[in-house]
Each structure stands twice: as C-alpha cells, then as structure tokens.
Design a protein around this motif. Sequence first.
Motif, mmCIF file in Angstrom:
data_model
loop_
_atom_site.group_PDB
_atom_site.id
_atom_site.type_symbol
_atom_site.label_atom_id
_atom_site.label_comp_id
_atom_site.label_asym_id
_atom_site.label_seq_id
_atom_site.Cartn_x
_atom_site.Cartn_y
_atom_site.Cartn_z
ATOM 1 N N THR A 88 -9.587 3.567 5.956
ATOM 2 C CA THR A 88 -8.840 4.607 5.253
ATOM 3 C C THR A 88 -9.928 5.531 4.660
ATOM 4 O O THR A 88 -11.196 5.193 4.345
ATOM 5 C CB THR A 88 -8.076 3.932 4.129
ATOM 6 O OG1 THR A 88 -8.837 3.197 3.150
ATOM 7 C CG2 THR A 88 -7.203 2.897 4.813
ATOM 8 N N VAL A 89 -9.639 6.484 3.912
ATOM 9 C CA VAL A 89 -10.380 7.468 3.054
ATOM 10 C C VAL A 89 -10.929 6.797 1.901
ATOM 11 O O VAL A 89 -12.014 6.780 1.772
ATOM 12 C CB VAL A 89 -9.520 8.585 2.543
ATOM 13 C CG1 VAL A 89 -10.475 9.545 1.577
ATOM 14 C CG2 VAL A 89 -8.816 9.621 3.535
ATOM 15 N N GLU A 90 -10.072 5.853 1.321
ATOM 16 C CA GLU A 90 -10.711 5.072 0.056
ATOM 17 C C GLU A 90 -11.882 3.949 0.699
ATOM 18 O O GLU A 90 -12.860 3.925 -0.084
ATOM 19 C CB GLU A 90 -9.473 4.069 -0.477
ATOM 20 C CG GLU A 90 -9.902 3.215 -1.547
ATOM 21 C CD GLU A 90 -8.983 2.629 -2.258
ATOM 22 O OE1 GLU A 90 -9.243 1.635 -3.008
ATOM 23 O OE2 GLU A 90 -7.720 2.997 -2.331
ATOM 24 N N ASP A 91 -11.519 3.433 1.770
ATOM 25 C CA ASP A 91 -12.698 2.724 2.442
ATOM 26 C C ASP A 91 -14.047 3.292 2.589
ATOM 27 O O ASP A 91 -15.221 3.094 2.179
ATOM 28 C CB ASP A 91 -12.245 2.123 3.817
ATOM 29 C CG ASP A 91 -11.119 1.113 3.640
ATOM 30 O OD1 ASP A 91 -10.959 0.395 2.614
ATOM 31 O OD2 ASP A 91 -10.566 0.688 4.819
ATOM 32 N N GLU A 135 -6.254 14.403 -7.480
ATOM 33 C CA GLU A 135 -6.565 14.235 -6.201
ATOM 34 C C GLU A 135 -7.660 13.083 -5.816
ATOM 35 O O GLU A 135 -7.531 12.529 -4.889
ATOM 36 C CB GLU A 135 -6.564 15.558 -5.444
ATOM 37 C CG GLU A 135 -5.370 16.624 -5.266
ATOM 38 C CD GLU A 135 -5.917 17.649 -4.685
ATOM 39 O OE1 GLU A 135 -6.158 17.719 -3.354
ATOM 40 O OE2 GLU A 135 -5.991 18.784 -5.184
ATOM 41 N N SER A 150 -6.532 9.754 -6.499
ATOM 42 C CA SER A 150 -5.425 9.258 -5.509
ATOM 43 C C SER A 150 -6.227 8.674 -4.237
ATOM 44 O O SER A 150 -5.763 8.202 -3.284
ATOM 45 C CB SER A 150 -4.730 10.273 -4.958
ATOM 46 O OG SER A 150 -5.193 11.353 -4.221
ATOM 47 N N ARG A 151 -7.717 9.002 -4.000
ATOM 48 C CA ARG A 151 -8.416 8.793 -2.881
ATOM 49 C C ARG A 151 -7.769 8.681 -1.500
ATOM 50 O O ARG A 151 -7.726 7.890 -0.528
ATOM 51 C CB ARG A 151 -8.824 7.187 -2.999
ATOM 52 C CG ARG A 151 -9.353 6.983 -4.479
ATOM 53 C CD ARG A 151 -9.379 5.461 -4.647
ATOM 54 N NE ARG A 151 -9.554 5.063 -6.225
ATOM 55 C CZ ARG A 151 -9.520 3.856 -6.412
ATOM 56 N NH1 ARG A 151 -9.182 2.965 -5.901
ATOM 57 N NH2 ARG A 151 -9.730 3.689 -7.820
ATOM 58 N N LYS A 152 -7.139 10.069 -1.499
ATOM 59 C CA LYS A 152 -6.323 10.393 -0.079
ATOM 60 C C LYS A 152 -7.270 11.080 0.803
ATOM 61 O O LYS A 152 -6.977 11.443 2.036
ATOM 62 C CB LYS A 152 -5.070 11.136 -0.210
ATOM 63 C CG LYS A 152 -4.197 10.300 -1.087
ATOM 64 C CD LYS A 152 -3.642 9.040 -0.291
ATOM 65 C CE LYS A 152 -2.662 8.112 -1.172
ATOM 66 N NZ LYS A 152 -2.303 6.801 -0.363
ATOM 67 N N LYS A 153 -8.053 11.855 0.188
ATOM 68 C CA LYS A 153 -9.262 12.863 0.951
ATOM 69 C C LYS A 153 -10.659 12.955 0.122
ATOM 70 O O LYS A 153 -10.595 12.689 -1.078
ATOM 71 C CB LYS A 153 -8.361 14.173 1.205
ATOM 72 C CG LYS A 153 -8.127 15.238 -0.201
ATOM 73 C CD LYS A 153 -7.683 16.496 0.274
ATOM 74 C CE LYS A 153 -7.455 17.310 -0.660
ATOM 75 N NZ LYS A 153 -6.925 18.457 -0.608
#
Length: 259
Positions: free
Chosen positions: A8-11, A222, A225-228
């Motif tokens: 994931t983006v967070e990873d 944003e 949120s760790r989405k990008k």
Amino acid sequence: MAKKAEATVEDKLRALYDLQLIDSRVDEIRNVRGELPLEVEDLEDDVLGLKTRLDKLKTDVETVNFEIGAKKNLIEEAKTLIKKYAEQQKNVRNSREFNSISKELEFQELEIQLAEKNIKEFKAQIEQKKVVISETKERLSQRDAHLKHKKSELNAILAETEKEEKALLEESEKYQGKIEDRLVKAYARIRTNVKNGLAVVPIERGASGGSFFTIPPQVQVEIASRKKIITDEHSGRILVDPVLAEEEAVKMGKLFAKL
C-alpha cells in the motif's frame, strides 16, 4: 497459489522513511569521521614527499662528495706531475725544452688552483644541503608525528563505527529492495539535491521538516491519510505525517540498538 498482496502507499511511505532513517544514521557516522580520512591521506602524501626529498638531498651530497674526491685525486696527480716536471727541468738541454716544461708546470699549478676552488664551492654546496636536510628532517618528524596522531584518531573512530556502518549499509540495501525502483531512484535523486541528504521528512509545526514554508491544512490532511505520496512543492522532499514518523523512529531505534 495466493498472489502476494501489493504494498500500500502507507507501506511505501513507511519503507521510505525507514530507509531515510538508516541513511541518515550512516551520514551521522561519516560526519563524525569528517575530513579525517582526507587529512590522513594528505599527511601521508606530505610524509612521502619529504622522504623522497630527503633521499634526493642525501644522494646529492654523496654525488658532491664523489666530485670532491675526484678533484682531490686530480690535485694529487697534478702534484706528482709537478714533481716529475721539476726534476726534468733540471736536466734540460735548451731553452725550448725549459719553456715547454715551464708551461706544463704552470698548467698543473692552474689545475690545482681550479680544483681547490671547485672543492671550496662543493663544500659550500654540501653545507647548504646539510641545512636543508636538517630542516627537512625536522619537518618530516613533525608531519610524521601529526600523521600518527591523526591515524590513531581515525582508527579509534573506525573501530567504534565501522561495524555499525557496514550493518547499516546492508540494512539500507535490504530496505531499498522493499521499495519499487522508481521510488528508490526518486529518493536517491532528492537526497542528492537537498541539504543534509534528507529526502523524506515529517511535517513539523505545520511545515516541511527543516523548512519554514507552511503546508496548507488540506495538504496536511492528505499526507495524514497516507493515500498518496506527496512532495513538498518548495524542496521536492517526500512528506510523511508526524505520527508515522514517530512510529518508525521508535521501530528503527530498536533496530539500531541491536547493530
């Protein structure tokens, strides 16, 4: 066979920040060494240069001493000839022979005078070279002592940090393997272009770490949120939220303690 779950983006953000923490630790270790390796290298060059100069000066003195010896031999040969011509002059039959021998005697006297002058000049050269040799030896002794001190200093630092640095570099490679090549290349490029090699930084007091430029609240949301993956528009650094940064700092602190 179950397909491996994509990171994931967070990873990716966590792995990038971990990599940054590792590389920053390597930077700290190298900063402790600072300019010492270069100082040691320069001192080694100085010592080698002085030793080479000393060897050349000693060879020059030997050469001049050889020349002095040759001139002394010439003087002895001239004295022998003078003695021989003086005996011959006693038994001459005419003035032509007398004048011829007189010229030879005069020539040998001049040869002696010239040789004695050369010897005097050579001895003056030796005295000058001895002064330079003495100064060079003193400078060499000082530089050699300084080199030993700096080497000892460097070796002490290396003994403390070499093992840890090697382990950290291995961890750095390992963490790079967890991140896609595109991001690793971007990270390396940013790291090269920014101050202190900080390519991934947390938000601190509403601004990018180490920067005074405020990040708009919406962008901060944003990032949290760790989405990008978001970069700072001013420095180009990759930004992470302070919570993620704190969690990874604690995790990597435990890793560093084991190395």
